[in-house]
Design an enzyme around this catalytic site. Structure first.
Site, mmCIF file in Angstrom:
data_model
loop_
_atom_site.group_PDB
_atom_site.id
_atom_site.type_symbol
_atom_site.label_atom_id
_atom_site.label_comp_id
_atom_site.label_asym_id
_atom_site.label_seq_id
_atom_site.Cartn_x
_atom_site.Cartn_y
_atom_site.Cartn_z
ATOM 1 N N GLY A 346 -6.987 -2.446 -5.007
ATOM 2 C CA GLY A 346 -5.850 -2.927 -5.781
ATOM 3 C C GLY A 346 -5.079 -3.966 -4.989
ATOM 4 N N GLY A 347 -4.515 -4.955 -5.700
ATOM 5 C CA GLY A 347 -3.751 -5.979 -5.016
ATOM 6 C C GLY A 347 -4.596 -6.705 -3.988
ATOM 7 N N ASP A 348 -4.122 -6.750 -2.767
ATOM 8 C CA ASP A 348 -4.852 -7.436 -1.689
ATOM 9 C C ASP A 348 -5.447 -6.432 -0.702
ATOM 10 O OD1 ASP A 348 -2.461 -6.534 -0.710
ATOM 11 O OD2 ASP A 348 -2.005 -8.331 0.456
ATOM 12 N N GLU A 349 -5.750 -5.236 -1.163
ATOM 13 C CA GLU A 349 -6.273 -4.187 -0.289
ATOM 14 C C GLU A 349 -7.745 -3.919 -0.613
ATOM 15 O OE1 GLU A 349 -4.620 0.010 1.500
ATOM 16 O OE2 GLU A 349 -4.381 -0.351 -0.640
#
Length: 426
Positions: A346-349
């Protein structure tokens, strides 16, 4: 002969035999036409319903992402953009559900649709509460509402959609059983009438019945397999009559069902932007690796978080951010073995699961991945330089999956607080 219409075949035989054979041919033709029409109608309704249901699921997923982005954004252009996405997806959901309600679905499937619509209403209630809190400036409350409720509601949407798909498959199974029943009844009636005719009529009727019943049995066999969940079989009927038309229609329907099921399964287990495994699929892969970890074959979890990703979005727009995420995904996939798992959480992970690798090699792989990730890339004339922090956790299979993920998360945050752009092992 195979390309002639069934009516022509029966009339040709009737010129040779008594009126009894003519009656049997008429009965057989009417029964077969009714069977073809009923099956074609049922297949079309179920395929349209499946297609629209898949569209609704995609719209709900897109809306959930837009709501979270709306809450995390400041008032202005980006928040207005996410609000437009939410509004557009709401219209799409309403249109598709309205179209589903217009279909001639059985009562049980209408009830499944009603339950799904109620689940969507629950999501909208939670969403509106979060959006209202975000607009009032209480982003903490808004994020809490979304993160706490959306997970359960997303599972509910998936469960309701899967139940709806199961109802569609069961409808096809019911059709298969009806085809078999009708075929047996028609064959018995034709046999009774033909038996009362002359020997010539009997011989000719046997030849005609074989020309019809063999492909019908093949169709029934395929539909029976569909009832058991097997969509791999095709009907091999190279003929131009109604049976051939039914076979081609059935093959087209099976192709649509296979594609739809594959798409639904892929969307449920992969990230929509990068095509990587999502969190759910990653947990499945970790659970699958547990026996290796218990036997002493080293299993490692790498948790990777991009540094300064929000600044890329703010400075260059979300298109640049999405591009950077896809570049990172490709570099991670290129830097590991085929049996390893790369996921976007999720996101930048991101996360990488290394199964069966020596501890020393794990550190080397983590350092190499970090170096590969930080190579510059260009987007629309702008040079972007990704930066990342990596946390590494080794697993012996004794602790839970959540504990493994937690250890990697702690190590990743230690890498960030220690200056970023580093690898830290838990």
């Amino acid at each position: 002969m195979a390309d002639l219409r069934i009516a022509t075949k029966i009339v040709s035989v009737s010129f040779v035999v008594t009126a009894i054979f003519t009656a049997s041919g008429v009965v057989g033709l009417l029964s077969l036409r009714h069977l073809v029409a009923a099956q074609d109608r049922e297949y079309r309704v179920n395929v349209v319903a499946l297609d629209r249901m898949t569209t609704v699921r995609s719209a709900v997923g897109a809306q959930q992402e837009a709501v979270l982005a709306y809450i995390l954004s400041d008032p202005g252009f980006y928040r207005d953009t996410y609000a437009a996405v939410i509004e557009q997806s709401d219209r799409e959901i309403d249109v598709q559900i309205a179209e589903l309600r217009r279909l001639a679905l059985p009562a049980a499937e209408h009830e499944g649709l009603r339950a799904f619509a109620a689940t969507v209403t629950m999501w909208r209630t939670a969403r509106d509460a979060a959006l209202s809190a975000a607009r009032s400036g209480d982003q903490r409350k808004a994020a809490y509402v979304v993160l706490v409720r959306s997970e359960a509601i997303a599972r509910a949407v998936k469960d309701r959609a899967n139940a709806f798909l199961a109802q569609l498959v069961e409808a096809v199974a019911d059709g298969a059983r009806q085809v078999k029943t009708n075929s047996v009844q028609t064959a018995r009636l034709m046999g009774l009438l033909l038996f009362s005719g002359a020997v010539t009529a009997l011989l000719l009727s046997v030849l005609t019945a074989r020309a019809i019943s063999r492909p019908l049995r093949e169709v029934v066999d395929v539909l029976a397999r569909v009832a058991r969940g097997d969509l791999s079989r095709r009907v091999e009927l190279d003929r131009g009559d109604e049976v051939g038309q039914m076979g081609r229609s059935l093959n087209e329907t099976l192709g649509v069902l296979r594609n739809a099921f594959e798409e639904v399964h892929h969307r449920a287990s992969h990230d929509g932007l990068t095509g990587l495994a999502n969190r759910a699929l990653l947990r499945e892969r970790i659970a699958r690796a547990r026996p290796n970890a218990v036997r002493g074959l080293h299993v490692a979890m790498l948790l990777i978080d991009l540094d300064g990703f929000k600044q890329v979005n703010d400075a260059h727009g979300h298109a640049a951010g999405d591009y950077l995420l896809t570049v990172v995904a490709e570099r991670l996939k290129a830097g590991v073995r085929a049996d390893d798992t790369v996921a976007r959480l999720g996101g930048d992970e991101f996360a990488v699961l290394l199964d069966g690798m020596d501890h020393a090699d794990v550190d080397a792989v983590a350092e190499r991945l970090l170096a590969d990730l930080q190579a510059p890339t260009e987007f629309n004339g702008t040079v972007l330089v990704p930066r990342a922090s990596v946390g590494v956790s080794l697993w012996d299979g004794e602790v839970s999956i959540d504990a493994l993920m937690h250890d990697a998360d702690v190590a990743m945050y230690a890498a960030k607080t220690g200056g970023k752009g580093r690898v830290v092992r838990a």
